[in-house]
Write an enzyme that holds these catalytic residues in place. Structure first.
Site, short mmCIF file in Angstrom:
data_model
loop_
_atom_site.label_atom_id
_atom_site.label_comp_id
_atom_site.label_asym_id
_atom_site.label_seq_id
_atom_site.Cartn_x
_atom_site.Cartn_y
_atom_site.Cartn_z
N ASN A 13 -10.95 -23.75 -45.64
CA ASN A 13 -12.16 -23.75 -46.72
C ASN A 13 -13.31 -22.36 -47.31
O ASN A 13 -13.11 -22.56 -48.77
CB ASN A 13 -12.81 -24.86 -46.18
CG ASN A 13 -13.20 -26.06 -45.34
OD1 ASN A 13 -11.73 -26.26 -46.73
ND2 ASN A 13 -13.61 -26.62 -45.16
N VAL A 14 -14.14 -21.36 -46.43
CA VAL A 14 -14.10 -20.26 -46.92
C VAL A 14 -13.02 -19.62 -47.60
O VAL A 14 -13.50 -18.92 -48.57
CB VAL A 14 -15.06 -19.60 -46.02
CG1 VAL A 14 -15.75 -18.50 -46.52
CG2 VAL A 14 -16.14 -20.41 -45.74
N ARG A 89 -24.02 -20.15 -34.12
CA ARG A 89 -23.01 -18.94 -34.23
C ARG A 89 -22.62 -18.20 -33.19
O ARG A 89 -21.48 -17.72 -33.47
CB ARG A 89 -23.68 -17.86 -35.07
CG ARG A 89 -24.40 -18.84 -36.58
CD ARG A 89 -24.61 -17.94 -37.64
NE ARG A 89 -25.25 -19.25 -38.99
CZ ARG A 89 -26.12 -19.19 -39.00
NH1 ARG A 89 -27.66 -19.41 -37.89
NH2 ARG A 89 -26.58 -19.91 -40.09
N ARG A 152 -29.60 -19.44 -50.02
CA ARG A 152 -30.36 -21.15 -50.12
C ARG A 152 -31.68 -20.87 -50.35
O ARG A 152 -32.57 -21.72 -50.32
CB ARG A 152 -30.25 -20.98 -48.74
CG ARG A 152 -28.80 -21.72 -48.18
CD ARG A 152 -28.25 -21.59 -46.76
NE ARG A 152 -27.32 -21.74 -46.65
CZ ARG A 152 -26.59 -21.62 -45.64
NH1 ARG A 152 -26.38 -20.99 -44.45
NH2 ARG A 152 -24.48 -22.05 -45.27
N HIS A 176 -28.28 -12.87 -39.85
CA HIS A 176 -27.65 -14.31 -40.16
C HIS A 176 -27.93 -14.71 -39.03
O HIS A 176 -26.54 -15.56 -38.13
CB HIS A 176 -26.70 -14.20 -40.51
CG HIS A 176 -25.94 -15.91 -41.26
ND1 HIS A 176 -26.65 -16.40 -42.30
CD2 HIS A 176 -25.02 -15.84 -40.84
CE1 HIS A 176 -26.24 -16.92 -42.88
NE2 HIS A 176 -24.89 -17.15 -41.86
#
Length: 313
Positions: A13-14, A89, A152, A176
């Site tokens: 998707n990315v 993550r 964001r 991140h």
């Protein structure tokens, strides 16, 4: 003059969305590469057919062969597994570090002078991996995170204040992850501090939501993670390089003393142009901000230690 060439590695998707954005933004010819046969070819063929509608002249191809990526100017690395509900993550590190190492090595066989934009999570550890494997100078390897996190943050602030997101200036520094640092002191709407426009409890809630922005989307999707904005963020960085825009963007850059940090990639404001990371913009942090940034550094240190152990460095 030849067109610039952008390769996106990973047709999930990315990656597929990044290839789409790269074409729309006119960055040059686009190559979408993946190990799965048929996936990059099908997605690239679909995208190539929107060119007449969008007035785009570049080529868009999908491939499983790194030879087709030869002489790329910018390589965007999105390969790896994505987060699912309940995963951090860090849970991705053991798998993704091996993937990022392999794709970096293979890509640079055919594009030795390319700039690398690393998107794979956990980003601060993966960009370190790509940097060590590539042997490229530090200005040519950049991690995408701060652009996404800041987008964001700016979006949440704009919605809360009731203004256009493009009039909100705000930056997120650090890792991140959970210890990222959305700076409140510097956030403003056309120069007006957000502290003048929102109560503290609402600002605190927005900071927390920004830190958990990825997890919030994962919880909704159930089977995947965010991709529209991460892809757009990576392309914004690539665009700044290809068009020498001298954009000031928060990115994971290799630090050698800046903000008192050395030997690690961390999200900081950088000037991006034709030479990649051309400058890191330093400014004085408050004691509280410095303390919070230190938490990011400690977490990145743990991730880097894991990378070194996995790869035997």
């Amino acid at each position: 003059m030849r067109r610039s060439k952008v390769t996106v590695i990973g047709a999930g998707n990315v990656g597929a969305t990044a290839a789409h954005w790269a074409a729309i933004e006119g960055l040059g010819d686009v190559v979408l590469l993946d190990v799965l046969e048929g996936i990059p070819q099908g997605k690239a063929l679909d995208q190539s057919q929107f060119r007449p509608i969008s007035g785009i002249s570049c080529s868009i191809i999908g491939t499983n062969d790194y030879k087709d990526t030869a002489d790329s100017d910018v390589i965007i690395i999105t390969s790896g597994i994505a987060r699912k509900p309940g995963m951090s993550r860090d849970d991705l590190l053991a798998t993704n570090v091996k993937i990022v190492k392999e794709v970096t090595e293979k890509a640079l066989e055919y594009s030795k002078d390319a700039y690398l934009v690393v998107v794979t999570n956990p980003i601060d550890a993966m960009v370190y991996t790509s940097y060590k494997v590539s042997g490229l100078p530090k200005n040519k390897v950049i991690g995408m995170a701060g652009v996404l996190d800041s987008a964001r943050y700016r979006s949440f602030l704009a919605d809360a204040i009731g203004v256009s997101p493009k009039d909100v200036n705000a930056i997120v520094m650090g890792i991140h992850g959970d210890y990222m640092l959305p700076l409140v002191r510097l956030a403003n709407v056309c120069g007006i501090p957000i502290t003048e426009l929102l109560p503290k409890d609402e600002i605190d809630a927005i900071v927390k939501r920004t830190q958990n922005g990825g997890a919030e989307i994962v919880a909704h999707l159930k089977t995947g993670s965010a991709y529209y904005t991460p892809a757009a963020a990576a392309v914004e960085m690539a665009k700044a390089i290809i068009f020498d825009e001298k954009r000031v963007l928060p990115c994971a850059a290799y630090l050698e003393g800046e903000f008192g940090i050395s030997g690690y990639f961390l999200g900081v404001p950088v000037v991006i142009g034709k030479n990649g990371v051309e400058k890191i913009l330093q400014f004085k942090l408050t004691e509280e901000e410095q303390s919070l940034l230190k938490l990011s550094v400690e977490k990145v240190k743990e991730q880097v230690a894991s990378v070194n152990k996995i790869l035997g460095w």
